[in-house]
Structures are given as C-alpha cells and as structure tokens.
Design an enzyme around this catalytic site. Structure first.
Site, short mmCIF file in Angstrom:
data_model
loop_
_atom_site.label_atom_id
_atom_site.label_comp_id
_atom_site.label_asym_id
_atom_site.label_seq_id
_atom_site.Cartn_x
_atom_site.Cartn_y
_atom_site.Cartn_z
N LYS A 134 0.83 -1.21 0.00
CA LYS A 134 0.00 0.00 0.00
C LYS A 134 0.87 1.26 0.00
CE LYS A 134 -1.77 1.63 3.94
NZ LYS A 134 -1.75 3.09 4.17
N ASN A 135 1.91 1.25 0.83
CA ASN A 135 2.72 2.46 1.00
C ASN A 135 3.67 2.71 -0.18
OD1 ASN A 135 1.47 3.05 3.39
ND2 ASN A 135 3.04 2.10 4.67
N ARG A 189 -4.19 10.26 5.11
CA ARG A 189 -3.07 11.21 5.19
C ARG A 189 -2.21 11.20 3.93
NH1 ARG A 189 -1.94 13.08 10.56
NH2 ARG A 189 -3.28 12.05 12.08
N CYS A 243 -5.36 7.86 10.17
CA CYS A 243 -5.28 7.23 11.49
C CYS A 243 -4.91 8.23 12.57
CB CYS A 243 -4.22 6.13 11.48
SG CYS A 243 -4.71 4.65 10.63
N ARG A 271 1.36 13.87 12.44
CA ARG A 271 2.24 13.69 11.29
C ARG A 271 2.14 14.96 10.46
NH1 ARG A 271 0.91 7.59 9.28
NH2 ARG A 271 -1.15 7.98 10.11
N PRO A 272 2.75 16.03 10.95
CA PRO A 272 2.55 17.33 10.31
C PRO A 272 3.13 17.39 8.90
CG PRO A 272 4.31 17.47 11.93
CD PRO A 272 3.71 16.11 12.07
N VAL A 273 2.49 18.21 8.08
CA VAL A 273 2.95 18.34 6.69
C VAL A 273 3.85 19.57 6.53
CG1 VAL A 273 0.92 17.18 5.78
CG2 VAL A 273 0.89 19.67 6.02
N ASP A 274 4.24 20.19 7.64
CA ASP A 274 5.04 21.42 7.53
C ASP A 274 6.38 21.16 6.85
OD1 ASP A 274 5.67 19.98 9.91
OD2 ASP A 274 6.80 21.70 10.65
N LEU A 275 6.94 19.94 7.01
CA LEU A 275 8.22 19.64 6.36
C LEU A 275 8.06 19.66 4.84
CD1 LEU A 275 9.51 16.71 8.64
CD2 LEU A 275 10.23 19.10 8.69
N ASP A 333 5.16 0.00 12.11
CA ASP A 333 3.96 -0.66 11.58
C ASP A 333 3.87 -2.13 11.96
OD1 ASP A 333 3.02 1.66 10.49
OD2 ASP A 333 3.42 1.14 8.41
N ILE A 355 8.55 6.42 17.02
CA ILE A 355 8.08 7.10 15.81
C ILE A 355 6.82 7.91 16.06
CG2 ILE A 355 7.44 6.80 13.38
CD1 ILE A 355 10.32 5.94 14.02
N ARG A 395 -8.52 -0.63 5.12
CA ARG A 395 -7.65 0.39 4.53
C ARG A 395 -6.29 -0.19 4.16
NH1 ARG A 395 -6.09 4.55 8.16
NH2 ARG A 395 -4.94 5.23 6.34
#
Length: 430
Positions: A30-31, A101, A125, A130-134, A315, A337, A407
């Site tokens: 999936k990933n 996400r 989830c 898990r911020p998207v600022d990076l 995971d 993590i 999912r």
C-alpha cells in the site's frame, strides 16, 4: 426520555483455536502503491501499474485522481492504467483527503507540473501527529508560495519550481516522496538531505526513472535529482508489502500452523527476521519467493525499539507485542516514531494480556492464554494485531471499527479463511 441513536457498523467475528494450513500470498505494498499512483500526475502519457492491492486507501487515491481529471481504467486483476492528459481541476477536496493522510502526496506532482495545487489538510489514522510542515517548507525553498486558507493548502508556482538544497529536520517518508516528485520537473538540481531510506521510497524512484527522471542516491540519506522538461509513460509493478508479510510471519509463529508465505520480501525484512530469530522463530526459505515459519517450543522475551528503516518498523509494533505476550519472560517495546501508538494495549489487555505502559515503553509480561472478548481496531496496524490475537484466543472475539483493517490489508478475512480460519463479517450495533 432521550432517544438513543443506534449506529450499525461492520465487525469481524473471529473464532480462536483453529488449525491454520495453506498458502498466504503477500499483496502489493500500500505504501508504495499510493505514491506510485500520485506520480502518474507528472505525465500526460499512459502509466500502467500492476500489483495494486484492493484496499480502501487505494480506492480513495483512485477517487482523488479521478476527481482532478486523471483517466483511470481497470485493465485486469490488480492492474490499472492512468492517463493525466486532461486535468480538469487542481483541487483535492476535503471529503476525500480527510480519509487518508497519504493524500498529501498529490501536492508535489500537481504543483510542479501545473504551477498550482489546492489540497485539503489530510486526515487518516489517529496514531499521532504527522505534520505536513516539512513538505511545505521544502516546497517554499523550491520557490512555491504557500498559504493555508479554510483548511486548505494553496500552493502557487506560476513560473515553475526551482531546484534547491533541502534538509529534512526529521526523516519523513511522504515528505521525501513528495519532494522527489516535485523535483523531477523542477528547473535545475535538487538535493534532499536526511532522506528516508524505505523500500517504498526506492520503488517510487525506480518508477520515476522509468518515466525519464534523473535521480541518484535513492536508498541513501542523500538523493540528487536533476530536473527534466517532461516525463513519459511507463509500466511498473508494485513491490510486495513488507508489513503484511511481517504480520503473516507473526501469525504463523503464534498458531504454529503449516503456513507457506508467498511473495515474502526477505530483502526488506532482514532486521525483522533477526528479531524473530532472537524470539525463537526462524524464517525458512523454501523457494525464491516463499518461506515457512519455524518456531522453538519456548518463545524468548526481547526488547524492541521502533526506528526508521532499515531498523524495526513502527507498523509491526502491535503485531510483535501480541507475539511477545506468549514469551517466557518480560519484554519491552519502545515506540520512537509515533507518540500515540499504544492504543491497542488496552484492547490486548481485554483479551487477557498483561501489558503496562511507562512513557514511550510498553512492558509486556507473559500470559498463558487469551480469552475472546469485544475489542476495537484502534488503527490500521493494530487492527491486524486484534485479528491475530482473536485467532489464538479461546472462544470468540468480536473486532469493532474494522474500517482500518480494510484500509491496509487486502481481503484479509478471505485470505485467512482459505487457510482454515473461522472468521466472518457481521453488521452489528456499535
């Protein structure tokens, strides 16, 4: 009298103690599939991707791509064609993005090819921030103008993105993938420092290179990308899902059945296999892509710390915690993590586990057995741990909120039934 609203939702009913024997085939990752699909935005030529798993997250990404005008066609089982030659919208709406996400992965490709992208802030989830600022800081360094308005990321680069030297303060898989995709059509050279090493990142680079991208260093912490004018179509096969493979290995170790795991990617699971060996479980290769799991009579306790690849994956943390409940001694699992990824601990304790949490560490004390109970699938990977626990528990286990399971695990109930598990879906009152 207040009238109580009754909600009907699907649950999984698992009967424990069945002998499991047969073949479990590992699906496509999936990933890896999600960024592969997002990368089809980068060209107006046809891209064919095979070994796409049939999952809710894959369906969500397909809807996202279709929503912006990508033509998606089902060629044959697990093989799809994508053609982004008639894009009609550069907006990824909240109702789709909020479900997953990984939706953020379409930001880089849309922005670099069309000079504009509007993407709702992602959901998914609830295992931690898990911020998207990076992602956004890196795109700004490449010349994008970014604003946040009404829950949407609006990114502008009307003159195109420019190559830049990007250093990620923290290793980020989706951040590395997003910037790789943005950089392949940017002007000049982009260098990504502290890049993620995950096999899924490497698989994306392999596909982009087939499309004509100029990428060096994938699989290391320094990736160099020289931008090109355009990309072409290609044919790509998604790599096997190492997390599903690890999940099946834990299941086989616990049930001590005669399970053959097909498409087991040993080359991505070397560290995981070492941990299994320390516990007293051997992964034995019986053909090029098939393994069986052999366990000793007594499982040994171990201490595990989740880390970025190639070390122990977060995971697989919940699944290994289930296995270690039956070890001959106390184990410790430290989660480095995500700060909120022990939500499955109370659920395992409901089944009879004896697990305490101290800060970032779960202390797993041995128990003789699990007993069936009602439990909740708290996140995608924890849902697999609940299924494993239910299969080894005495009696019947009802797993609620199995949306997460669908999912990330392709037809897992059907796969398990094929090897002798008694497992069914029922619509019940929440």
């Amino acid at each position: 009298m207040i009238k109580e609203e009754i909600k009907l939702k699907e649950a999984l009913i698992v009967e424990g103690g069945c002998r499991l024997e047969g073949v479990l085939e590992v699906s496509g990752a999936k990933n890896a599939a999600l960024p592969n699909m997002a990368a089809t935005i980068l060209t107006d030529e046809e891209v064919i991707i095979e070994n796409l798993p049939n999952l809710l997250d894959i369906q969500t990404m397909e809807k996202l791509l279709t929503n912006i005008g990508v033509a998606v066609n089902h060629i044959k089982d697990k093989t799809y064609s994508f053609k982004a030659n008639n894009i009609t919208s550069l907006t990824a709406p909240y109702d789709l993005v909020s479900k997953m996400r990984a939706s953020i992965l379409i930001l880089g490709p849309m922005l670099t090819r069309f000079g504009y992208a509007e993407v709702a802030l992602p959901g998914g989830c609830s295992i931690g921030t898990r911020p998207v600022d990076l992602h956004l800081k890196a795109l700004e360094k490449m010349g994008a103008e970014i604003t946040l308005e009404h829950g949407y990321i609006k990114a502008y680069a009307p003159r195109g993105l420019k190559g830049a030297h990007i250093f990620f303060d923290k290793i980020t898989v989706t951040g590395t993938e997003n910037i790789m995709m943005a950089a392949v059509l940017a002007e000049g050279k982009t260098i990504i420092e502290n890049a993620a090493l995950e096999p899924e990142v490497v698989d994306l680079a392999v596909m982009l290179k087939k499309m004509g991208a100029n990428i060096k260093g994938e699989g290391t912490h320094r990736i160099e990308i020289e931008g090109v004018k355009s990309l072409k179509g290609t044919y790509h096969t998604v790599i096997p899902d190492r997390i599903e493979a690890g999940t099946f290995a834990v299941l086989s170790a616990l049930t001590d059945g005669k399970i053959i795991i097909k498409n087991y990617p040993s080359y991505y699971l070397e560290y995981v296999d070492e941990i299994l060996e320390k516990i007293g479980v051997s992964v034995v290769k019986i053909s090029d892509n098939e393994v069986v799991i052999k366990r000793k009579d007594t499982l040994k306790p171990v201490n595990i710390e989740t880390k970025e690849y190639p070390l122990f994956p977060t995971d697989l943390q919940a699944q290994f915690m289930t296995l270690l409940c039956f070890a001959d001694g106390v184990s410790e699992i430290t989660e480095n993590i995500f700060e909120n990824r022990f939500m499955h601990v109370p659920e395992l304790n409901r089944l009879g586990a004896n697990i305490d949490i101290k800060g970032k560490t779960a202390i797993v004390k041995p128990v003789k057995k699990f007993s069936g109970a009602h439990v909740k699938a708290t996140d995608l990977r924890a849902s697999a741990a609940m299924v494993i626990a239910g299969l080894v528990a005495e009696g019947e286990t009802t797993i609620h909120s199995i949306y997460h399971l669908d999912r990330g695990y392709e037809h897992i109930d059907e796969k398990l039934k094929s090897i002798g598990a008694k497992i069914r879906r029922e619509v019940i009152e929440e």
